[in-house]
Design a protein around this motif. Structure first.
Motif, PDB file in Angstrom:
ATOM      1  N   ALA A   1      -1.403   6.973  -5.808  1.00  0.00           N
ATOM      2  CA  ALA A   1      -0.738   5.804  -6.409  1.00  0.00           C
ATOM      3  C   ALA A   1      -1.528   4.515  -6.148  1.00  0.00           C
ATOM      4  O   ALA A   1      -1.092   3.434  -6.524  1.00  0.00           O
ATOM      5  CB  ALA A   1       0.673   5.673  -5.856  1.00  0.00           C
ATOM      6  N   ARG A   2      -2.653   4.637  -5.478  1.00  0.00           N
ATOM      7  CA  ARG A   2      -3.520   3.509  -5.113  1.00  0.00           C
ATOM      8  C   ARG A   2      -2.745   2.413  -4.375  1.00  0.00           C
ATOM      9  O   ARG A   2      -2.899   1.212  -4.637  1.00  0.00           O
ATOM     10  CB  ARG A   2      -4.255   2.948  -6.344  1.00  0.00           C
ATOM     11  CG  ARG A   2      -5.111   4.002  -7.040  1.00  0.00           C
ATOM     12  CD  ARG A   2      -6.150   3.421  -7.976  1.00  0.00           C
ATOM     13  NE  ARG A   2      -7.184   2.644  -7.312  1.00  0.00           N
ATOM     14  CZ  ARG A   2      -8.216   3.149  -6.629  1.00  0.00           C
ATOM     15  NH1 ARG A   2      -8.347   4.458  -6.497  1.00  0.00           N
ATOM     16  NH2 ARG A   2      -9.105   2.352  -6.077  1.00  0.00           N
ATOM     17  N   MET A   3      -1.906   2.867  -3.455  1.00  0.00           N
ATOM     18  CA  MET A   3      -1.167   1.893  -2.646  1.00  0.00           C
ATOM     19  C   MET A   3      -2.120   1.201  -1.678  1.00  0.00           C
ATOM     20  O   MET A   3      -3.049   1.827  -1.165  1.00  0.00           O
ATOM     21  CB  MET A   3      -0.063   2.595  -1.861  1.00  0.00           C
ATOM     22  CG  MET A   3       1.086   3.032  -2.746  1.00  0.00           C
ATOM     23  SD  MET A   3       2.492   3.560  -1.755  1.00  0.00           S
ATOM     24  CE  MET A   3       3.790   3.462  -2.989  1.00  0.00           C
ATOM     25  N   SER A   4      -1.854  -0.074  -1.429  1.00  0.00           N
ATOM     26  CA  SER A   4      -2.713  -0.792  -0.473  1.00  0.00           C
ATOM     27  C   SER A   4      -2.293  -0.462   0.966  1.00  0.00           C
ATOM     28  O   SER A   4      -3.143  -0.401   1.860  1.00  0.00           O
ATOM     29  CB  SER A   4      -2.631  -2.306  -0.705  1.00  0.00           C
ATOM     30  OG  SER A   4      -1.323  -2.777  -0.444  1.00  0.00           O
ATOM     31  N   HIS A   5      -0.983  -0.261   1.189  1.00  0.00           N
ATOM     32  CA  HIS A   5      -0.455   0.035   2.521  1.00  0.00           C
ATOM     33  C   HIS A   5       0.605   1.117   2.400  1.00  0.00           C
ATOM     34  O   HIS A   5       1.458   1.043   1.494  1.00  0.00           O
ATOM     35  CB  HIS A   5       0.201  -1.193   3.158  1.00  0.00           C
ATOM     36  CG  HIS A   5      -0.744  -2.334   3.370  1.00  0.00           C
ATOM     37  ND1 HIS A   5      -1.263  -3.063   2.326  1.00  0.00           N
ATOM     38  CD2 HIS A   5      -1.256  -2.871   4.507  1.00  0.00           C
ATOM     39  CE1 HIS A   5      -2.076  -4.003   2.810  1.00  0.00           C
ATOM     40  NE2 HIS A   5      -2.088  -3.906   4.125  1.00  0.00           N
ATOM     41  N   TYR A   6       0.577   2.067   3.307  1.00  0.00           N
ATOM     42  CA  TYR A   6       1.644   3.061   3.350  1.00  0.00           C
ATOM     43  C   TYR A   6       2.086   3.212   4.800  1.00  0.00           C
ATOM     44  O   TYR A   6       1.316   3.633   5.658  1.00  0.00           O
ATOM     45  CB  TYR A   6       1.185   4.406   2.784  1.00  0.00           C
ATOM     46  CG  TYR A   6       2.363   5.304   2.495  1.00  0.00           C
ATOM     47  CD1 TYR A   6       3.095   5.160   1.321  1.00  0.00           C
ATOM     48  CD2 TYR A   6       2.779   6.272   3.419  1.00  0.00           C
ATOM     49  CE1 TYR A   6       4.201   5.954   1.061  1.00  0.00           C
ATOM     50  CE2 TYR A   6       3.891   7.065   3.161  1.00  0.00           C
ATOM     51  CZ  TYR A   6       4.595   6.900   1.973  1.00  0.00           C
ATOM     52  OH  TYR A   6       5.699   7.678   1.717  1.00  0.00           O
ATOM     53  N   GLY A   7       3.323   2.831   5.062  1.00  0.00           N
ATOM     54  CA  GLY A   7       3.838   2.888   6.426  1.00  0.00           C
ATOM     55  C   GLY A   7       4.718   4.105   6.626  1.00  0.00           C
ATOM     56  O   GLY A   7       5.661   4.323   5.867  1.00  0.00           O
ATOM     57  N   PHE A   8       4.394   4.887   7.636  1.00  0.00           N
ATOM     58  CA  PHE A   8       5.263   6.010   8.020  1.00  0.00           C
ATOM     59  C   PHE A   8       6.324   5.453   8.972  1.00  0.00           C
ATOM     60  O   PHE A   8       5.995   4.751   9.935  1.00  0.00           O
ATOM     61  CB  PHE A   8       4.452   7.094   8.725  1.00  0.00           C
ATOM     62  CG  PHE A   8       3.466   7.782   7.819  1.00  0.00           C
ATOM     63  CD1 PHE A   8       3.893   8.705   6.880  1.00  0.00           C
ATOM     64  CD2 PHE A   8       2.105   7.498   7.912  1.00  0.00           C
ATOM     65  CE1 PHE A   8       2.986   9.344   6.039  1.00  0.00           C
ATOM     66  CE2 PHE A   8       1.190   8.132   7.080  1.00  0.00           C
ATOM     67  CZ  PHE A   8       1.625   9.051   6.143  1.00  0.00           C
TER      68      PHE A   8
END
Ligand code: ZN
Ligand code: ZN
Length: 273
Positions: free
Chosen positions: A42-49
């Motif tokens: 999805a070309r996310m800039s940030h992905y937080g778990f």
């Protein structure tokens, strides 16, 4: 500048991101590796778990404290695996506030090496000395309301906001999760409840407290496609804006195909108030 302020500064409304998500470490329906792949795609800039934190009351949805370091190591591994991707992976937790003895502010959570912390209320004290989940399905909520809250809906709602205010007062977190979540389950019992002045006072007081502590509020988009509401409900967006609260838009994904669920709609609605 705090670590979370730095993250906030990097977020762009026109580039997708998500700071609230669940995986196999709690009640998410796919592995961290699968979510990471979806975020990159999805070309996310940030992905937080943000797994549901270890907790001091019985819960099938929360991660065990024994798994915490394995979880953090898996974020490290995925960072390396996707080092060339546009996505920055962040390590967080959605920390339950139970009371002064267990919540984001306690040393245990403050000492974990997390990039940022989400504080959420999912459990409140019941009328029989236990803590009860008020965050499940409307069906479970109705059953619990009868069995452990003696059908006292006002008590449940008051307690949810009391606990939320106490959590904000105690601090130790960056983002308040789904700040009016009780509104949905409560309104399945009494559709008018959210329009009562006392209810609106609760929401307003909580928003003011969030603002005065300089916390960030999320707009949680998880249920919008099913229920037509965000958390907080879109009717409160203007209050967030007027209070000068910084806002992030999170999908609270439990399924890889929902990592962007209704985020675009939330941005557009928030920009329009
Ligand atoms: Zn939650
Ligand atoms: Zn969550």
């Amino acid at each position: 500048m705090s670590q979370f302020r730095e993250i906030l500064r990097e977020l762009r409304p026109d580039v997708s991101y998500n700071l609230h998500s669940h995986t196999q470490f709690c009640d998410g329906r796919a592995t961290m590796a699968e979510f990471a792949e979806a975020a990159v795609k999805a070309r996310m800039s940030h992905y937080g778990f943000s797994p549901h934190s270890p907790i001091n009351v019985p819960s099938t949805c929360n991660m065990s404290s024994a798994a915490v370091y394995e979880y953090i190591a898996e974020v490290e591994r995925l960072r390396e695996l996707h080092a060339d991707a546009p996505t920055k992976f962040l390590v967080s937790m959605e920390i339950d506030y139970i009371g002064q003895e267990w919540g984001p502010a306690i040393d245990y959570f403050q000492e974990l090496p997390l990039d940022y912390r989400i504080g959420s209320v999912h459990f409140i004290p019941d009328l029989h000395g236990g803590m009860c989940d008020i965050d499940g399905s409307p069906l479970n909520f109705a059953r619990n309301l009868h069995e452990v809250f003696d059908d006292n809906l006002r008590y449940v709602v008051d307690k949810f906001y009391e606990q939320s205010m106490a959590m904000v007062e105690a601090g130790g977190f960056d983002i308040i999760g789904h700040l009016d979540k009780i509104g949905y389950n409560a309104s399945t019992i009494d559709p008018e409840i959210e329009f009562q002045p006392w209810y609106q006072d609760h929401v307003e007081a909580l928003i003011n407290a969030v603002a005065s502590k300089g916390l960030t509020a999320e707009i949680n988009t998880k249920a919008y496609s099913k229920t037509g509401r965000f958390y907080p409900h879109q009717r409160h967006f203007k209050k967030l804006r007027d209070a000068g609260i910084s806002v992030v838009v999170n999908s609270d994904a439990h399924y890889t195909e929902l990592i962007e669920a209704s985020r675009r709609e939330a941005f557009e609605m928030f920009a329009g108030v």
